[in-house]
Design a protein around this motif. Sequence first.
Motif, mmCIF file in Angstrom:
data_model
loop_
_atom_site.group_PDB
_atom_site.id
_atom_site.type_symbol
_atom_site.label_atom_id
_atom_site.label_comp_id
_atom_site.label_asym_id
_atom_site.label_seq_id
_atom_site.Cartn_x
_atom_site.Cartn_y
_atom_site.Cartn_z
ATOM 1 N N VAL A 42 0.821 -1.210 0.000
ATOM 2 C CA VAL A 42 0.000 0.000 0.000
ATOM 3 C C VAL A 42 0.856 1.262 0.000
ATOM 4 O O VAL A 42 0.489 2.282 -0.597
ATOM 5 N N TYR A 123 3.042 -1.101 -9.764
ATOM 6 C CA TYR A 123 1.797 -0.690 -9.105
ATOM 7 C C TYR A 123 1.027 0.289 -9.991
ATOM 8 O O TYR A 123 1.626 1.144 -10.648
ATOM 9 N N THR A 126 -0.274 3.650 -5.242
ATOM 10 C CA THR A 126 -0.060 3.417 -3.809
ATOM 11 C C THR A 126 -0.376 4.729 -3.104
ATOM 12 O O THR A 126 -0.631 5.747 -3.764
ATOM 13 N N ALA A 249 -2.046 -8.774 -3.636
ATOM 14 C CA ALA A 249 -1.417 -7.565 -4.174
ATOM 15 C C ALA A 249 -1.008 -7.747 -5.638
ATOM 16 O O ALA A 249 -1.023 -6.784 -6.406
ATOM 17 N N TRP A 255 -3.995 0.377 -4.610
ATOM 18 C CA TRP A 255 -4.023 0.250 -3.148
ATOM 19 C C TRP A 255 -5.440 0.224 -2.582
ATOM 20 O O TRP A 255 -5.704 -0.459 -1.585
#
Length: 524
Positions: A42, A123, A126, A249, A255
């Motif tokens: 996160v 990602y 986040t 994840a 996130w």
Amino acid sequence: MKDYDDKTAFLGQCGRFQLINFLLLCASIVPNGIVVFSIVFVADVPSHHCLVPDVNLTQEWRNSTIPNKVVNGKLELSSCSRYRLSVVRNLSAQGLVPGRDVNLTDLEQEGCVDGWSYSKDIYQSTIVTEFDLVCNEQWKQPFTSTVFFLGVLCGSFFSGQISDRFGRKPVLFSAIAIQSVIIVAQIFSPSWTIFCILFFITGIGRISSYVSAFVLGTEILSGKVRVLFSSLGVCVSFAIGYMLLPLFAYFLRDWKSLLFSIFLPTLLYVPLWWVIPESPRWLVTQGRVAEAEAIMRKAARLNKVEAPLVIFEDYTTLVSPEEAMGVLKNAYVSTIHLVRDITGYYGLSLNTSRLHADPYISSFMSAAIEIPAYVFIWLALRCLRRKLCLLFTLSVAAVSLFFIQLVPQSLSYLAVALEMLGKFAVTAGASAIYVVTAELYPTVLRNTATGTCSILSRIGGSTAPFLFKLSIYFNYLPYIILGTLAVGSIIALFFLPETFVAGLVVTKLAVTATVATRKEEKPV
């Protein structure tokens, strides 16, 4: 009542009642492993550099607007500066070519006044990309984890006292509910500050549910099954949650989606309120003998055994000043070990995203190493003295962490192996010290004592997120600090009483009313 285990021996140690509660309480621990280390994904920091707005620049100048710098021997784009855009735009308009007509090192630089451009290779988002926790604001990234552990610190104190006052079961389910609701609220956080406030409350809920489930299990179960639960069941359940996290994840790279996926499984725990009983030991210490007997008679039906006409007798338990001082003395020594274990455990765990190029593989490696560590310490606790187990794990942790600095950079996999060995030892040691802590205290003080011993140890957890940031001063400084803490714990170990022998488990610590509750603690 001087012998709780003798009074409830008619149930046996491993019937349907024990099996159901063993599995359900272990299941209640699984979300804790996900929640604690969710911050690894996160709040991870993706590659980033200053944003170059869509202005009239040639492709050569657009590619050269971000200066290069050397980081750990590698050439990378600067994360927090760019060449002054007004100057670059003027040079581009003149038709000059960077590197040929203009020496880039002579150009003036400026900060990322237009924001940052974040890589989406790993990602989608986040909280770092959401709230721009980089450059001058980069201290907020590790501090986010610290806020969580400060919540754990507060929960370690209040949950124990509340649980001793109102019961293990209400605190367990209240903590799960609070943790679940707050996780959903975090998704809608309008700012980093609000996110941290909610994360603090999540920390309170996390430790409250963990400790309450741990104590409830140690009081419902008995004998070898109790040791199995406290040394292996709870810990493996936590590790399973930790291992599931990188899987979640990996498929949910945003996130907010990840947090929502963590919330959903907690809905499955609502029906367990009508299945998991209150601790009969606690009920008896509160004088609620009829309720305790009702639970025991229901357990007898599940185990298909006959309960005696009278199981418990009314009694009250008082703690003398001498016994209280004994608890405080051993709480102090236990705390020293927990500080080292918690600092090392969370320090090494939160560093997982930097062990390997793929943070998902790194996190899974860190989680997977816990399973053999817990199995090892469970087997060791069955036949070896507690102090010997702690001495071994502390020594392995110290040696492996000190030796990391001696590994040449060309043997990076050896350094990872040593760090995993250190994680193995720290994990086993943390599991062992929790078992010892549970064995040191009587029923009326066990939950408060466990929570109190955890309070100062949470200082280690609160500082752990910043620990590996010290590597900017000296690359191996974090490992030296962790190894030194392990050596300090070895010294403190000699002041801790042995709890392996049944007669010593509660000597000078337990109140008279609960002396016999540890008779079956000795492994066969």
